[in-house]
Design an enzyme around this catalytic site. Sequence first.
Site, PDB file in Angstrom:
ATOM      1  N   LYS A 262      -9.301   7.831 -29.533  1.00 59.99           N
ATOM      2  CA  LYS A 262     -10.146   7.156 -28.494  1.00 59.99           C
ATOM      3  C   LYS A 262     -11.331   6.676 -28.954  1.00 59.99           C
ATOM      4  O   LYS A 262     -12.066   7.173 -29.537  1.00 59.99           O
ATOM      5  CB  LYS A 262     -10.031   7.964 -27.218  1.00 59.99           C
ATOM      6  CG  LYS A 262      -8.990   8.387 -26.232  1.00 59.99           C
ATOM      7  CD  LYS A 262      -9.369   9.045 -25.158  1.00 59.99           C
ATOM      8  CE  LYS A 262      -8.103   9.306 -24.363  1.00 59.99           C
ATOM      9  NZ  LYS A 262      -7.488   8.250 -23.752  1.00 59.99           N
ATOM     10  N   ARG A 336       2.583  12.731 -21.284  1.00 59.52           N
ATOM     11  CA  ARG A 336       4.100  12.759 -20.867  1.00 59.52           C
ATOM     12  C   ARG A 336       4.853  13.471 -21.867  1.00 59.52           C
ATOM     13  O   ARG A 336       5.918  14.198 -21.562  1.00 59.52           O
ATOM     14  CB  ARG A 336       4.453  11.127 -20.988  1.00 59.52           C
ATOM     15  CG  ARG A 336       4.452  10.780 -22.304  1.00 59.52           C
ATOM     16  CD  ARG A 336       4.412   9.153 -22.331  1.00 59.52           C
ATOM     17  NE  ARG A 336       3.316   8.339 -22.022  1.00 59.52           N
ATOM     18  CZ  ARG A 336       2.990   7.087 -21.764  1.00 59.52           C
ATOM     19  NH1 ARG A 336       4.077   6.336 -21.843  1.00 59.52           N
ATOM     20  NH2 ARG A 336       1.932   6.548 -21.361  1.00 59.52           N
TER      21      ARG A 336
HETATM   22  N1  BES Z   1      -5.743  10.908 -20.469  1.00 65.60           N
HETATM   23  C1  BES Z   1      -5.330   9.636 -20.609  1.00 65.60           C
HETATM   24  C2  BES Z   1      -5.284   8.809 -19.409  1.00 65.60           C
HETATM   25  C3  BES Z   1      -6.766   8.685 -18.616  1.00 65.60           C
HETATM   26  C4  BES Z   1      -7.306   7.335 -18.866  1.00 65.60           C
HETATM   27  C5  BES Z   1      -6.951   9.399 -17.574  1.00 65.60           C
HETATM   28  C6  BES Z   1      -8.582   7.387 -18.343  1.00 65.60           C
HETATM   29  C7  BES Z   1      -8.253   9.440 -17.167  1.00 65.60           C
HETATM   30  C8  BES Z   1      -8.938   8.524 -17.321  1.00 65.60           C
HETATM   31  C9  BES Z   1      -3.849   9.575 -21.219  1.00 65.60           C
HETATM   32  O1  BES Z   1      -3.616  10.504 -22.109  1.00 65.60           O
HETATM   33  C10 BES Z   1      -3.750   8.102 -22.068  1.00 65.60           C
HETATM   34  O2  BES Z   1      -4.673   8.218 -23.010  1.00 65.60           O
HETATM   35  N2  BES Z   1      -2.964   7.356 -21.714  1.00 65.60           N
HETATM   36  C11 BES Z   1      -3.062   6.131 -22.492  1.00 65.60           C
HETATM   37  C12 BES Z   1      -1.516   5.770 -22.699  1.00 65.60           C
HETATM   38  C13 BES Z   1      -1.105   4.675 -23.721  1.00 65.60           C
HETATM   39  C14 BES Z   1      -1.599   5.027 -25.010  1.00 65.60           C
HETATM   40  C15 BES Z   1       0.087   4.252 -23.659  1.00 65.60           C
HETATM   41  C16 BES Z   1      -3.746   5.229 -21.821  1.00 65.60           C
HETATM   42  O3  BES Z   1      -3.829   4.948 -20.538  1.00 65.60           O
HETATM   43  O4  BES Z   1      -4.367   4.239 -22.532  1.00 65.60           O
HETATM   44 MN    MN Z   2      -4.267  10.463 -24.089  1.00 67.36          MN
END
Ligand code: BES
Ligand code: MN
Length: 484
Positions: A262, A336
Amino acid sequence: MKVSATSASPVTCSAEAIVVAVRSNKQLTPAAQEVDVALGGVIQGLLESGEFSAAHATTVVLYPTAGVAAKCVLVVGIEDGSPEQAARISREAAGAATKRLASKQRNQVAFFVPFPAPASGVCGAMVGCTGQDLYRAEKKLFPITELLFAGLTDQQLVEGQTLGEAVNWTRELVNAPPSDLYPRSFVELVQATLAGLPIQSEVWDAPRLEAEKCHAILAVGRGSVREPQLLMLHYRGAAPTAPVLALVGKGVTFDSGGLSLKPSEGMLDMKCDMAGAATVVGAIQAIARLQLPVNVSAYCGLAENMVSGDSYKLGDVIRTRAGVTVEVHNTDAEGRLVLADTLDVACGQGVHHLIDLATLTGACMVALGRQVSGVFTNQQAWCDRVLQSATSAGDWAWQMPMHSLYNELISSPVADIKNVGDGRWGGAITAAKFLERFVGDTPWVHVDIAGPSFSDRSSNWLDGGASGCFVPTLIELARRYGGL
Ligand code: BES
Ligand code: MN
Ligand code: ZN
Protein backbone atom coordinates in the site's frame (compact mmCIF):
# COMPACT_ATOMS: atom_id res chain seq x y z
CA MET A 1 -16.76 3.97 34.66
CA LYS A 2 -19.47 3.74 37.28
CA VAL A 3 -23.14 3.78 36.25
CA SER A 4 -25.88 4.37 38.85
CA ALA A 5 -29.45 5.47 39.28
CA THR A 6 -30.48 8.79 40.80
CA SER A 7 -33.83 9.65 42.28
CA ALA A 8 -32.96 13.32 42.80
CA SER A 9 -34.76 16.09 40.93
CA PRO A 10 -32.74 18.02 38.35
CA VAL A 11 -32.98 21.19 40.46
CA THR A 12 -31.71 19.68 43.71
CA CYS A 13 -29.32 17.09 42.27
CA SER A 14 -25.86 17.60 43.75
CA ALA A 15 -23.84 16.10 40.87
CA GLU A 16 -21.15 18.35 39.42
CA ALA A 17 -23.03 18.56 36.14
CA ILE A 18 -26.55 17.72 35.05
CA VAL A 19 -27.78 17.03 31.53
CA VAL A 20 -31.23 18.00 30.26
CA ALA A 21 -32.63 17.78 26.73
CA VAL A 22 -34.54 19.95 24.29
CA ARG A 23 -36.26 18.31 21.33
CA SER A 24 -35.10 19.54 17.95
CA ASN A 25 -38.49 21.24 17.46
CA LYS A 26 -37.37 23.42 20.42
CA GLN A 27 -39.82 21.80 22.83
CA LEU A 28 -38.35 21.43 26.34
CA THR A 29 -38.46 17.97 27.97
CA PRO A 30 -40.00 17.99 31.50
CA ALA A 31 -36.62 18.14 33.29
CA ALA A 32 -35.40 20.94 31.00
CA GLN A 33 -38.65 22.78 31.78
CA GLU A 34 -38.01 22.45 35.53
CA VAL A 35 -34.45 23.69 35.21
CA ASP A 36 -35.55 26.52 32.94
CA VAL A 37 -38.04 27.75 35.55
CA ALA A 38 -35.41 27.47 38.32
CA LEU A 39 -32.97 29.50 36.20
CA GLY A 40 -35.46 32.23 35.32
CA GLY A 41 -36.04 31.20 31.70
CA VAL A 42 -32.43 31.01 30.55
CA ILE A 43 -32.98 27.95 28.30
CA GLN A 44 -36.04 29.49 26.62
CA GLY A 45 -33.99 32.64 26.15
CA LEU A 46 -31.20 30.76 24.40
CA LEU A 47 -33.72 29.12 22.08
CA GLU A 48 -35.67 32.29 21.28
CA SER A 49 -32.55 34.35 20.63
CA GLY A 50 -31.25 31.69 18.26
CA GLU A 51 -28.09 31.20 20.38
CA PHE A 52 -29.03 27.52 20.66
CA SER A 53 -30.81 25.76 17.81
CA ALA A 54 -31.47 22.48 19.68
CA ALA A 55 -30.41 20.61 16.54
CA HIS A 56 -29.83 16.91 17.24
CA ALA A 57 -26.66 16.22 19.27
CA THR A 58 -25.68 19.88 19.63
CA THR A 59 -24.98 21.20 23.11
CA VAL A 60 -24.75 24.34 25.18
CA VAL A 61 -23.11 24.59 28.62
CA LEU A 62 -24.41 26.86 31.41
CA TYR A 63 -22.68 27.80 34.67
CA PRO A 64 -25.53 29.20 36.76
CA THR A 65 -24.58 30.79 40.07
CA ALA A 66 -27.98 30.16 41.65
CA GLY A 67 -31.23 28.27 41.05
CA VAL A 68 -29.94 24.70 40.76
CA ALA A 69 -27.63 22.70 43.02
CA ALA A 70 -25.34 21.54 40.21
CA LYS A 71 -22.47 23.81 39.19
CA CYS A 72 -22.92 23.04 35.52
CA VAL A 73 -25.96 22.45 33.32
CA LEU A 74 -25.55 20.93 29.88
CA VAL A 75 -28.45 21.24 27.44
CA VAL A 76 -28.47 18.82 24.52
CA GLY A 77 -30.67 18.76 21.43
CA ILE A 78 -32.38 15.44 20.74
CA GLU A 79 -34.05 14.42 17.50
CA ASP A 80 -37.71 13.42 17.59
CA GLY A 81 -37.33 10.44 15.25
CA SER A 82 -39.37 7.35 14.55
CA PRO A 83 -39.25 4.48 17.08
CA GLU A 84 -36.95 2.44 14.87
CA GLN A 85 -34.30 5.16 15.22
CA ALA A 86 -34.53 5.22 19.02
CA ALA A 87 -31.20 3.52 19.70
CA ARG A 88 -29.19 5.74 17.38
CA ILE A 89 -30.86 8.94 18.57
CA SER A 90 -30.30 8.03 22.23
CA ARG A 91 -26.68 7.06 21.71
CA GLU A 92 -25.81 10.18 19.74
CA ALA A 93 -27.50 12.63 22.11
CA ALA A 94 -25.95 11.03 25.21
CA GLY A 95 -22.54 10.83 23.53
CA ALA A 96 -22.66 14.48 22.51
CA ALA A 97 -23.37 15.45 26.13
CA THR A 98 -20.53 13.47 27.69
CA LYS A 99 -18.06 14.27 24.92
CA ARG A 100 -18.62 17.98 25.59
CA LEU A 101 -18.34 17.53 29.37
CA ALA A 102 -15.23 15.31 29.07
CA SER A 103 -13.08 18.31 28.16
CA LYS A 104 -12.04 18.33 31.82
CA GLN A 105 -11.98 15.84 34.70
CA ARG A 106 -15.45 15.35 36.20
CA ASN A 107 -16.49 12.93 38.90
CA GLN A 108 -20.26 12.91 38.57
CA VAL A 109 -22.61 13.74 35.73
CA ALA A 110 -26.37 13.14 36.08
CA PHE A 111 -28.71 12.65 33.12
CA PHE A 112 -32.33 13.84 33.28
CA VAL A 113 -33.12 12.86 29.71
CA PRO A 114 -36.13 10.79 28.54
CA PHE A 115 -34.12 8.58 26.17
CA PRO A 116 -36.37 6.72 23.69
CA ALA A 117 -33.97 3.74 24.09
CA PRO A 118 -32.57 4.00 27.65
CA ALA A 119 -29.84 1.33 27.47
CA SER A 120 -28.51 2.94 24.28
CA GLY A 121 -28.44 6.28 26.11
CA VAL A 122 -26.24 4.78 28.84
CA CYS A 123 -23.99 3.17 26.22
CA GLY A 124 -23.67 6.42 24.27
CA ALA A 125 -22.78 8.37 27.42
CA MET A 126 -19.95 5.94 28.20
CA VAL A 127 -18.66 5.94 24.65
CA GLY A 128 -18.85 9.72 24.14
CA CYS A 129 -16.45 10.55 26.98
CA THR A 130 -13.94 7.85 26.01
CA GLY A 131 -11.38 8.91 23.42
CA GLN A 132 -8.41 7.62 21.48
CA ASP A 133 -5.77 9.58 23.41
CA LEU A 134 -4.71 6.80 25.79
CA TYR A 135 -1.13 7.41 24.68
CA ARG A 136 -1.16 11.23 24.96
CA ALA A 137 0.24 13.04 27.98
CA GLU A 138 -2.22 15.87 27.45
CA LYS A 139 -5.69 14.28 27.27
CA LYS A 140 -8.43 15.68 25.11
CA LEU A 141 -11.15 13.60 26.73
CA PHE A 142 -11.42 12.69 30.41
CA PRO A 143 -13.69 9.69 31.02
CA ILE A 144 -16.36 10.65 33.57
CA THR A 145 -15.93 8.75 36.84
CA GLU A 146 -19.62 8.22 37.58
CA LEU A 147 -22.66 8.56 35.34
CA LEU A 148 -26.06 8.90 37.02
CA PHE A 149 -29.41 8.40 35.30
CA ALA A 150 -32.87 9.44 36.44
CA GLY A 151 -35.87 7.30 35.57
CA LEU A 152 -34.04 4.18 34.39
CA THR A 153 -34.63 0.66 35.72
CA ASP A 154 -31.74 -1.38 37.13
CA GLN A 155 -32.00 -3.70 34.14
CA GLN A 156 -31.71 -0.81 31.69
CA LEU A 157 -28.64 0.45 33.57
CA VAL A 158 -26.95 -2.96 33.59
CA GLU A 159 -27.72 -3.55 29.92
CA GLY A 160 -26.49 -0.12 28.94
CA GLN A 161 -23.31 -0.40 30.96
CA THR A 162 -22.54 -3.85 29.54
CA LEU A 163 -23.11 -2.56 26.02
CA GLY A 164 -20.99 0.55 26.67
CA GLU A 165 -18.10 -1.45 28.09
CA ALA A 166 -18.18 -3.86 25.14
CA VAL A 167 -18.17 -1.02 22.60
CA ASN A 168 -15.34 0.77 24.41
CA TRP A 169 -13.31 -2.44 24.69
CA THR A 170 -13.67 -3.07 20.96
CA ARG A 171 -12.62 0.54 20.29
CA GLU A 172 -9.60 0.20 22.56
CA LEU A 173 -8.45 -2.98 20.77
CA VAL A 174 -8.85 -1.36 17.35
CA ASN A 175 -7.08 1.84 18.44
CA ALA A 176 -4.10 -0.05 19.89
CA PRO A 177 -0.89 0.45 17.85
CA PRO A 178 0.01 -2.50 15.61
CA SER A 179 3.37 -3.19 17.23
CA ASP A 180 1.59 -3.66 20.57
CA LEU A 181 -1.37 -5.57 19.17
CA TYR A 182 -0.40 -8.52 16.93
CA PRO A 183 -2.01 -11.96 16.62
CA ARG A 184 -0.50 -13.52 19.77
CA SER A 185 -0.96 -10.41 21.95
CA PHE A 186 -4.55 -10.08 20.72
CA VAL A 187 -5.21 -13.65 21.89
CA GLU A 188 -3.56 -13.06 25.27
CA LEU A 189 -5.33 -9.76 25.87
CA VAL A 190 -8.71 -11.21 24.96
CA GLN A 191 -8.23 -14.30 27.12
CA ALA A 192 -7.15 -12.18 30.09
CA THR A 193 -10.09 -9.81 29.70
CA LEU A 194 -12.66 -12.61 29.36
CA ALA A 195 -11.26 -14.62 32.30
CA GLY A 196 -14.01 -15.32 34.80
CA LEU A 197 -16.79 -15.32 32.21
CA PRO A 198 -18.41 -18.62 31.14
CA ILE A 199 -16.56 -18.68 27.82
CA GLN A 200 -14.38 -21.59 26.62
CA SER A 201 -11.47 -20.55 24.48
CA GLU A 202 -9.37 -22.52 22.05
CA VAL A 203 -6.35 -21.25 20.13
CA TRP A 204 -4.63 -22.68 17.09
CA ASP A 205 -1.01 -21.51 16.73
CA ALA A 206 1.01 -21.85 13.50
CA PRO A 207 1.91 -25.56 13.85
CA ARG A 208 -1.72 -26.38 14.60
CA LEU A 209 -2.91 -24.24 11.67
CA GLU A 210 -0.52 -26.28 9.51
CA ALA A 211 -1.93 -29.54 10.85
CA GLU A 212 -5.44 -28.25 10.20
CA LYS A 213 -4.57 -27.29 6.60
CA CYS A 214 -5.32 -23.58 7.15
CA HIS A 215 -2.93 -22.70 4.33
CA ALA A 216 -4.64 -19.42 3.48
CA ILE A 217 -4.24 -17.95 6.97
CA LEU A 218 -0.64 -19.20 7.02
CA ALA A 219 0.11 -17.71 3.57
CA VAL A 220 -1.04 -14.24 4.63
CA GLY A 221 0.93 -14.41 7.89
CA ARG A 222 4.09 -15.85 6.38
CA GLY A 223 5.78 -12.51 5.69
CA SER A 224 5.55 -11.51 9.32
CA VAL A 225 7.71 -12.41 12.32
CA ARG A 226 4.44 -12.49 14.32
CA GLU A 227 2.88 -15.87 13.79
CA PRO A 228 -0.80 -16.09 12.82
CA GLN A 229 -3.41 -17.48 15.20
CA LEU A 230 -6.98 -18.70 15.13
CA LEU A 231 -8.91 -17.80 18.28
CA MET A 232 -12.21 -19.57 19.03
CA LEU A 233 -14.51 -18.59 21.88
CA HIS A 234 -17.57 -20.60 22.87
CA TYR A 235 -20.41 -19.36 25.07
CA ARG A 236 -23.22 -21.83 25.76
CA GLY A 237 -26.21 -20.09 27.33
CA ALA A 238 -28.77 -22.53 25.89
CA ALA A 239 -29.23 -26.30 25.69
CA PRO A 240 -26.50 -28.26 23.86
CA THR A 241 -29.13 -29.15 21.25
CA ALA A 242 -30.04 -25.49 20.59
CA PRO A 243 -28.63 -23.93 17.39
CA VAL A 244 -25.26 -22.16 17.42
CA LEU A 245 -24.77 -18.62 16.15
CA ALA A 246 -21.23 -18.08 14.82
CA LEU A 247 -19.62 -14.62 14.80
CA VAL A 248 -16.56 -14.54 12.53
CA GLY A 249 -14.09 -11.65 12.48
CA LYS A 250 -11.26 -10.58 10.17
CA GLY A 251 -8.26 -10.02 12.41
CA VAL A 252 -5.48 -8.63 10.24
CA THR A 253 -3.60 -6.80 12.98
CA PHE A 254 -1.72 -4.76 10.40
CA ASP A 255 -2.24 -4.66 6.64
CA SER A 256 0.79 -3.31 4.78
CA GLY A 257 -0.64 -4.84 1.60
CA GLY A 258 2.23 -7.34 1.45
CA LEU A 259 4.20 -7.38 -1.82
CA SER A 260 1.26 -5.49 -3.39
CA LEU A 261 2.37 -2.79 -0.97
CA LYS A 262 0.00 0.00 0.00
CA PRO A 263 1.11 3.63 -0.40
CA SER A 264 1.85 5.35 2.93
CA GLU A 265 -1.46 7.28 3.04
CA GLY A 266 -3.42 4.07 2.64
CA MET A 267 -1.33 2.22 5.22
CA LEU A 268 -1.50 4.68 8.12
CA ASP A 269 -4.85 3.47 9.46
CA MET A 270 -4.29 -0.24 8.79
CA LYS A 271 -4.02 -1.06 12.48
CA CYS A 272 -7.83 -0.97 12.14
CA ASP A 273 -7.82 -4.08 9.94
CA MET A 274 -8.62 -6.31 12.92
CA ALA A 275 -11.85 -4.41 13.67
CA GLY A 276 -13.96 -7.42 12.68
CA ALA A 277 -12.18 -9.62 15.25
CA ALA A 278 -12.42 -6.89 17.90
CA THR A 279 -16.14 -6.55 17.17
CA VAL A 280 -16.91 -10.23 17.72
CA VAL A 281 -14.93 -10.44 20.98
CA GLY A 282 -16.64 -7.29 22.31
CA ALA A 283 -20.01 -8.77 21.43
CA ILE A 284 -19.40 -12.19 23.01
CA GLN A 285 -18.20 -10.50 26.20
CA ALA A 286 -21.49 -8.63 26.50
CA ILE A 287 -23.55 -11.70 25.52
CA ALA A 288 -21.90 -13.74 28.28
CA ARG A 289 -22.18 -10.98 30.87
CA LEU A 290 -25.88 -10.55 30.10
CA GLN A 291 -26.25 -14.35 30.29
CA LEU A 292 -28.34 -14.41 27.13
CA PRO A 293 -30.02 -17.81 26.66
CA VAL A 294 -28.26 -18.56 23.42
CA ASN A 295 -25.30 -20.54 22.06
CA VAL A 296 -22.69 -18.29 20.45
CA SER A 297 -19.21 -19.02 19.11
CA ALA A 298 -16.73 -16.37 17.97
CA TYR A 299 -13.95 -17.10 15.47
CA CYS A 300 -11.08 -14.66 14.95
CA GLY A 301 -8.67 -15.26 12.06
CA LEU A 302 -5.53 -13.37 13.12
CA ALA A 303 -2.55 -12.55 10.91
CA GLU A 304 -0.20 -9.68 10.09
CA ASN A 305 0.18 -8.90 6.36
CA MET A 306 3.83 -7.92 5.88
CA VAL A 307 6.70 -7.85 3.42
CA SER A 308 9.69 -10.16 3.75
CA GLY A 309 11.81 -12.61 1.77
CA ASP A 310 9.25 -15.24 2.65
CA SER A 311 6.06 -13.28 1.91
CA TYR A 312 3.39 -15.00 -0.13
CA LYS A 313 3.60 -13.97 -3.76
CA LEU A 314 1.52 -12.98 -6.74
CA GLY A 315 0.91 -16.06 -8.82
CA ASP A 316 1.01 -18.37 -5.81
CA VAL A 317 -1.74 -20.95 -5.68
CA ILE A 318 -3.02 -21.62 -2.17
CA ARG A 319 -4.91 -24.77 -1.27
CA THR A 320 -7.40 -23.49 1.32
CA ARG A 321 -8.63 -25.66 4.18
CA ALA A 322 -11.89 -26.21 2.30
CA GLY A 323 -9.88 -27.65 -0.61
CA VAL A 324 -10.70 -24.75 -2.96
CA THR A 325 -7.53 -23.55 -4.70
CA VAL A 326 -6.93 -19.79 -4.96
CA GLU A 327 -4.58 -17.99 -7.31
CA VAL A 328 -3.10 -14.88 -5.68
CA HIS A 329 -3.43 -11.85 -7.94
CA ASN A 330 -2.95 -9.26 -5.22
CA THR A 331 -1.46 -9.81 -1.76
CA ASP A 332 -3.46 -6.81 -0.52
CA ALA A 333 -6.67 -8.85 -0.93
CA GLU A 334 -5.62 -10.81 2.16
CA GLY A 335 -8.73 -10.48 4.30
CA ARG A 336 -10.79 -12.85 2.15
CA LEU A 337 -7.99 -15.44 2.40
CA VAL A 338 -7.90 -15.27 6.19
CA LEU A 339 -11.69 -15.46 6.30
CA ALA A 340 -11.84 -18.39 3.85
CA ASP A 341 -10.14 -20.71 6.34
CA THR A 342 -11.82 -19.15 9.37
CA LEU A 343 -15.32 -19.57 7.88
CA ASP A 344 -14.46 -23.15 6.92
CA VAL A 345 -13.42 -23.99 10.48
CA ALA A 346 -16.68 -22.53 11.82
CA CYS A 347 -18.74 -24.51 9.29
CA GLY A 348 -16.80 -27.66 10.16
CA GLN A 349 -17.86 -27.25 13.79
CA GLY A 350 -21.49 -27.45 12.71
CA VAL A 351 -22.65 -23.93 13.49
CA HIS A 352 -26.18 -23.11 12.30
CA HIS A 353 -25.95 -19.44 11.31
CA LEU A 354 -22.95 -17.35 10.33
CA ILE A 355 -22.25 -13.65 10.37
CA ASP A 356 -18.82 -12.32 9.51
CA LEU A 357 -17.50 -8.81 10.10
CA ALA A 358 -14.56 -7.52 8.11
CA THR A 359 -12.78 -4.34 7.07
CA LEU A 360 -12.68 -6.02 3.70
CA THR A 361 -12.70 -3.50 0.84
CA GLY A 362 -12.13 0.14 0.02
CA ALA A 363 -14.67 -0.51 -2.73
CA CYS A 364 -17.43 -0.81 -0.13
CA MET A 365 -16.61 2.74 0.99
CA VAL A 366 -16.78 3.91 -2.63
CA ALA A 367 -20.23 2.32 -2.87
CA LEU A 368 -21.78 3.35 0.45
CA GLY A 369 -19.63 6.09 1.94
CA ARG A 370 -17.81 6.19 5.25
CA GLN A 371 -20.68 5.56 7.63
CA VAL A 372 -22.70 2.69 6.19
CA SER A 373 -21.71 -0.98 6.28
CA GLY A 374 -22.32 -3.24 3.27
CA VAL A 375 -24.33 -6.40 3.90
CA PHE A 376 -24.17 -9.53 1.69
CA THR A 377 -25.88 -12.88 2.05
CA ASN A 378 -26.62 -16.32 0.67
CA GLN A 379 -30.01 -16.47 2.43
CA GLN A 380 -32.46 -13.58 2.48
CA ALA A 381 -34.38 -14.71 5.58
CA TRP A 382 -31.20 -14.69 7.71
CA CYS A 383 -30.12 -11.39 6.18
CA ASP A 384 -33.47 -9.82 7.08
CA ARG A 385 -32.93 -10.81 10.71
CA VAL A 386 -29.49 -9.18 10.69
CA LEU A 387 -30.78 -6.01 9.02
CA GLN A 388 -33.63 -5.71 11.52
CA SER A 389 -31.17 -6.11 14.40
CA ALA A 390 -28.92 -3.43 12.88
CA THR A 391 -31.81 -1.01 12.56
CA SER A 392 -33.03 -1.47 16.09
CA ALA A 393 -29.47 -1.37 17.49
CA GLY A 394 -28.74 1.86 15.62
CA ASP A 395 -26.00 0.70 13.23
CA TRP A 396 -26.19 1.89 9.62
CA ALA A 397 -26.25 -0.96 7.08
CA TRP A 398 -27.34 -1.52 3.49
CA GLN A 399 -27.74 -4.75 1.56
CA MET A 400 -25.72 -5.26 -1.63
CA PRO A 401 -26.48 -7.62 -4.56
CA MET A 402 -25.06 -11.13 -4.93
CA HIS A 403 -26.22 -12.15 -8.42
CA SER A 404 -24.60 -15.30 -9.80
CA LEU A 405 -23.20 -13.34 -12.74
CA TYR A 406 -20.51 -11.94 -10.44
CA ASN A 407 -19.06 -15.44 -10.00
CA GLU A 408 -17.24 -15.36 -13.32
CA LEU A 409 -15.35 -12.25 -12.21
CA ILE A 410 -13.35 -14.33 -9.72
CA SER A 411 -12.59 -17.23 -12.04
CA SER A 412 -8.91 -18.04 -12.52
CA PRO A 413 -7.17 -19.71 -15.47
CA VAL A 414 -5.00 -21.85 -13.19
CA ALA A 415 -6.91 -22.36 -9.93
CA ASP A 416 -10.54 -22.72 -8.82
CA ILE A 417 -10.78 -18.97 -8.12
CA LYS A 418 -8.57 -15.89 -7.81
CA ASN A 419 -8.48 -13.50 -4.88
CA VAL A 420 -9.53 -10.34 -6.74
CA GLY A 421 -12.34 -9.41 -9.12
CA ASP A 422 -12.08 -8.16 -12.69
CA GLY A 423 -10.57 -4.69 -12.35
CA ARG A 424 -11.97 -2.45 -9.64
CA TRP A 425 -15.65 -2.57 -10.54
CA GLY A 426 -17.92 -4.19 -8.00
CA GLY A 427 -14.96 -4.84 -5.70
CA ALA A 428 -17.00 -5.18 -2.51
CA ILE A 429 -19.30 -7.70 -4.22
CA THR A 430 -16.57 -9.84 -5.77
CA ALA A 431 -14.96 -10.04 -2.32
CA ALA A 432 -18.28 -11.27 -0.88
CA LYS A 433 -18.70 -13.76 -3.73
CA PHE A 434 -15.26 -15.12 -2.85
CA LEU A 435 -16.28 -15.63 0.80
CA GLU A 436 -19.52 -17.31 -0.27
CA ARG A 437 -17.46 -20.20 -1.65
CA PHE A 438 -16.42 -21.15 1.90
CA VAL A 439 -19.73 -21.27 3.78
CA GLY A 440 -21.50 -24.16 2.00
CA ASP A 441 -25.23 -24.15 2.67
CA THR A 442 -24.99 -22.49 6.08
CA PRO A 443 -27.11 -19.31 6.22
CA TRP A 444 -24.47 -16.58 6.11
CA VAL A 445 -24.26 -12.79 6.20
CA HIS A 446 -21.09 -10.86 5.46
CA VAL A 447 -20.77 -7.31 6.78
CA ASP A 448 -18.10 -5.08 5.23
CA ILE A 449 -17.30 -2.54 7.95
CA ALA A 450 -14.29 -0.92 6.19
CA GLY A 451 -15.95 2.53 6.34
CA PRO A 452 -17.80 2.80 9.65
CA SER A 453 -15.37 0.91 11.92
CA PHE A 454 -12.71 3.62 11.87
CA SER A 455 -12.73 7.33 11.17
CA ASP A 456 -10.01 9.94 10.80
CA ARG A 457 -12.37 12.61 12.13
CA SER A 458 -14.51 13.18 15.22
CA SER A 459 -18.26 13.76 15.35
CA ASN A 460 -20.22 15.56 18.06
CA TRP A 461 -20.80 12.25 19.87
CA LEU A 462 -17.73 10.17 19.03
CA ASP A 463 -14.00 10.80 19.08
CA GLY A 464 -12.07 9.86 15.92
CA GLY A 465 -10.49 6.43 15.52
CA ALA A 466 -12.41 3.24 16.20
CA SER A 467 -16.21 3.40 16.50
CA GLY A 468 -17.21 -0.02 17.86
CA CYS A 469 -19.86 -0.21 15.14
CA PHE A 470 -21.86 -3.45 14.95
CA VAL A 471 -21.12 -4.50 18.52
CA PRO A 472 -24.68 -3.36 19.42
CA THR A 473 -26.10 -5.16 16.38
CA LEU A 474 -24.43 -8.48 17.25
CA ILE A 475 -25.74 -8.29 20.82
CA GLU A 476 -29.24 -7.53 19.55
CA LEU A 477 -28.97 -10.39 17.04
CA ALA A 478 -27.97 -12.80 19.83
CA ARG A 479 -30.83 -11.55 22.00
CA ARG A 480 -33.33 -12.31 19.23
CA TYR A 481 -31.58 -15.57 18.33
CA GLY A 482 -32.25 -16.76 21.86
CA GLY A 483 -35.90 -15.86 21.40
CA LEU A 484 -35.85 -12.82 23.70
N1 BES B 1 -7.98 -3.83 4.66
C1 BES B 1 -8.19 -3.48 3.30
C2 BES B 1 -9.53 -2.76 3.07
C3 BES B 1 -9.70 -1.41 3.72
C4 BES B 1 -9.44 -0.25 3.01
C5 BES B 1 -10.16 -1.30 5.02
C6 BES B 1 -9.62 0.97 3.61
C7 BES B 1 -10.35 -0.08 5.62
C8 BES B 1 -10.07 1.08 4.89
C9 BES B 1 -8.18 -4.72 2.43
O1 BES B 1 -7.35 -5.74 2.88
C10 BES B 1 -7.69 -4.33 1.09
O2 BES B 1 -6.58 -3.91 0.99
N2 BES B 1 -8.54 -4.46 0.07
C11 BES B 1 -8.19 -4.12 -1.27
C12 BES B 1 -8.70 -5.21 -2.17
C13 BES B 1 -8.17 -5.12 -3.57
C14 BES B 1 -6.69 -5.36 -3.60
C15 BES B 1 -8.90 -6.14 -4.44
C16 BES B 1 -8.84 -2.78 -1.58
O3 BES B 1 -9.93 -2.50 -1.11
O4 BES B 1 -8.21 -2.00 -2.30
MN1 MN C 1 -5.36 -5.54 2.20
ZN1 ZN D 1 -6.96 -5.83 4.86
